[in-house]
Design an enzyme around this catalytic site. Structure first.
Site, short mmCIF file in Angstrom:
data_model
loop_
_atom_site.label_atom_id
_atom_site.label_comp_id
_atom_site.label_asym_id
_atom_site.label_seq_id
_atom_site.Cartn_x
_atom_site.Cartn_y
_atom_site.Cartn_z
N HIS A 124 -80.80 17.55 78.04
CA HIS A 124 -79.62 17.89 77.81
C HIS A 124 -78.47 16.97 77.17
O HIS A 124 -78.41 15.91 77.68
CB HIS A 124 -79.13 18.71 79.08
CG HIS A 124 -77.90 19.07 79.30
ND1 HIS A 124 -77.37 19.81 78.46
CD2 HIS A 124 -76.67 18.78 80.14
CE1 HIS A 124 -75.96 20.01 78.72
NE2 HIS A 124 -75.62 19.61 79.47
N CYS A 183 -76.14 24.05 82.68
CA CYS A 183 -76.81 23.33 81.71
C CYS A 183 -78.14 23.13 81.79
O CYS A 183 -78.91 22.67 80.97
CB CYS A 183 -76.27 21.84 81.77
SG CYS A 183 -74.51 21.82 81.56
N ASN A 240 -71.32 18.86 74.35
CA ASN A 240 -72.17 19.37 75.50
C ASN A 240 -72.20 21.00 75.14
O ASN A 240 -71.16 21.80 75.39
CB ASN A 240 -71.67 18.99 76.89
CG ASN A 240 -72.30 19.68 78.05
OD1 ASN A 240 -73.12 20.55 77.75
ND2 ASN A 240 -72.01 19.00 79.41
O1 UT7 Z 1 -73.32 19.17 81.70
C1 UT7 Z 1 -73.62 18.70 82.82
C2 UT7 Z 1 -73.23 18.19 83.74
N1 UT7 Z 1 -72.00 17.25 83.33
C3 UT7 Z 1 -72.12 15.98 83.02
O2 UT7 Z 1 -73.17 15.31 83.21
C4 UT7 Z 1 -70.93 15.06 82.63
C5 UT7 Z 1 -70.93 14.11 83.61
N2 UT7 Z 1 -69.61 13.15 83.62
C6 UT7 Z 1 -69.42 12.44 82.48
O3 UT7 Z 1 -69.86 12.47 81.32
C7 UT7 Z 1 -68.16 11.30 82.59
O4 UT7 Z 1 -67.97 11.39 84.02
C8 UT7 Z 1 -66.96 11.85 81.95
C9 UT7 Z 1 -67.24 11.45 80.24
C10 UT7 Z 1 -66.54 13.22 82.05
C11 UT7 Z 1 -65.75 10.75 82.30
O5 UT7 Z 1 -66.30 9.39 81.99
P1 UT7 Z 1 -65.93 8.56 83.43
O6 UT7 Z 1 -66.56 6.96 82.89
O7 UT7 Z 1 -66.75 8.89 84.42
O8 UT7 Z 1 -64.58 8.26 83.30
P2 UT7 Z 1 -63.45 8.73 84.51
O9 UT7 Z 1 -63.42 10.20 84.97
O10 UT7 Z 1 -63.84 7.81 85.96
O11 UT7 Z 1 -62.18 8.32 84.09
C12 UT7 Z 1 -61.80 7.27 83.74
C13 UT7 Z 1 -60.48 6.94 83.05
C14 UT7 Z 1 -59.40 7.83 84.00
O12 UT7 Z 1 -58.16 7.06 84.11
P3 UT7 Z 1 -57.88 6.07 85.29
O13 UT7 Z 1 -57.79 6.92 86.44
O14 UT7 Z 1 -58.90 5.17 85.12
O15 UT7 Z 1 -56.17 5.67 84.90
C15 UT7 Z 1 -59.10 9.21 83.52
O16 UT7 Z 1 -57.97 9.62 83.53
O17 UT7 Z 1 -60.40 7.79 81.84
C16 UT7 Z 1 -59.32 8.79 81.94
N3 UT7 Z 1 -59.68 9.82 81.20
C17 UT7 Z 1 -59.34 9.95 79.83
N4 UT7 Z 1 -58.71 9.00 79.09
C18 UT7 Z 1 -58.70 9.59 77.75
C19 UT7 Z 1 -60.48 11.23 81.61
N5 UT7 Z 1 -60.54 11.95 80.19
C20 UT7 Z 1 -59.96 11.07 79.39
C21 UT7 Z 1 -59.93 11.55 78.01
N6 UT7 Z 1 -59.09 10.56 77.18
N7 UT7 Z 1 -60.24 12.71 77.44
#
Ligand code: UT7
Length: 327
Positions: A254, A113, A284
């Site tokens: 980004h 990225c 993204n």
């Molecule tokens: O591009 C360069 C680098 N990339 C980034 O900078 C991306 C960085 N990361 C993020 O943007 C975020 O971490 C995400 C958007 C990917 C995820 O958000 P989060 O607030 O960190 O959520 P999480 O991974 O902690 O997941 C929270 C919950 C989980 O369920 P439990 O364990 O709490 O029951 C996941 O399984 O959300 C669940 N989950 C989803 N639920 C519905 C993960 N993906 C999804 C989804 N739909 N698509």
């Protein structure tokens, strides 16, 4: 020493739109979750016959037109991508052929990225050193081909697109690229990677069956490091150059996650009205996200002569970087 200036920008976004509601039919997710956690509403997907060089070609033609030069006037082509047409040759060489920019140097840069800022830094260095005068810098991604459409933790985030700029030598010391900062931490390479298809794990029946040719990300860990790292990066960039936050006309981040962008702007002490945002429409697009956002900002008249703008990115590698520019 010379200085380099962006004299033209261009972008190309594929026609096909994939909305959050489309994704609800493919994986267990919801429009509400995606919007609240990321800020994304829809993303674009390249047509089956479109590869990274095809998107790059359209963005490049627009940038060349805006700069008022022809491909034959270029000295070098750089393409930042992690989803190039093929492993060999570089997408930059394929683009060079399509542009008919005969025999000029062309190579790809992989910094995920942060790729566009890395490429911009390489181009800026060639120009400052007096080696080249006109360089095409492109970010182009067809991430949909390396996205696991069964993995809800990644497929809701990514999109396809391309952006390009023409960077030219200038004798005006007060304008152009002022400072670029690049960083990497390879110890965290596994936070964001594609396991198979390289020399460590060549393609086999097993790798295909186990879906190892797709992007894997530990999102939450990446998120926390991104917020912390970008806060320091953007404040250091302004401080090192003696620029106050109120002097910054536009931040072009980004486009990974609205929450990361909002936290970075807050740390800088600037309102979101001074931040270029389009991830709601494109998601993204990795190395393409900054040049696409820059092109939109230019075309919407959000950047005026003499404005200070800052580009910043964080991504796989891990890599991160910023560019301070006086337009
Ligand atoms: O591009 C360069 C680098 N990339 C980034 O900078 C991306 C960085 N990361 C993020 O943007 C975020 O971490 C995400 C958007 C990917 C995820 O958000 P989060 O607030 O960190 O959520 P999480 O991974 O902690 O997941 C929270 C919950 C989980 O369920 P439990 O364990 O709490 O029951 C996941 O399984 O959300 C669940 N989950 C989803 N639920 C519905 C993960 N993906 C999804 C989804 N739909 N698509």
């Amino acid at each position: 020493m010379y200085r380099s200036r962006i004299t033209g920008t261009g972008s190309y976004i594929p026609e096909k739109i994939i909305t959050n509601f489309d994704l609800e039919k493919m994986v267990e997710t919801s429009d509400e979750w995606i919007r609240e956690r990321t800020g994304i509403r829809e993303r674009r997907m390249a047509a089956p016959e479109e590869a990274a060089s095809d998107l790059a070609l359209k963005a490049s033609k627009a940038a060349l037109k805006a700069a008022g030069i022809k491909a034959k006037d270029l000295d070098l082509i750089l393409v930042a991508t992690v989803s190039g047409d093929m492993i060999l040759p570089s997408t930059a060489c394929i683009l060079q052929h399509k542009l008919k920019a005969k025999h000029i140097a062309a190579f790809d840069i992989n910094a995920a990225c942060s790729g566009f800022i890395y490429a911009l830094s390489v181009a800026d260095s060639y120009i400052r050193a007096g080696i080249y005068q006109r360089i095409l810098v492109v970010g182009s991604e067809v991430l949909s081909r390396i996205t696991d459409w069964q993995d809800r933790t990644t497929c809701v985030l990514l999109g396809d697109g391309a952006g390009a700029v023409v960077l030219e030598r200038s004798n005006d010391d007060s304008r152009g690229i002022i400072d670029i900062k690049l960083h990497a931490d390879g110890s965290m390479w596994d936070l964001l990677h594609v396991p198979a298809g390289g020399s460590r794990m060549p393609a086999s029946e097993k790798t295909v069956k186990e879906r190892m040719h797709y992007i894997r990300m530990r999102g939450n860990e990446t998120f926390k490091i991104a917020v912390r790292t970008l806060a320091k990066l953007v404040t250091d960039t302004l401080k090192d150059n003696g620029i106050e936050p109120e002097e910054l006309a536009l931040l072009i981040p980004h486009q990974a996650n609205h929450r990361i962008i909002a936290a970075t702007a807050k740390r800088l002490g600037i309102g979101l009205d001074r931040v270029m945002l389009n991830l709601d429409r494109y998601g993204n697009t990795s190395a393409a996200s900054i040049p696409i956002a820059l092109d939109e900002a230019v075309r919407k008249g959000r950047i005026k002569d003499g404005d200070y703008i800052m580009l910043e990115a964080f991504g796989g590698g891990l890599t991160w970087g910023s560019a301070l520019i006086r337009w």
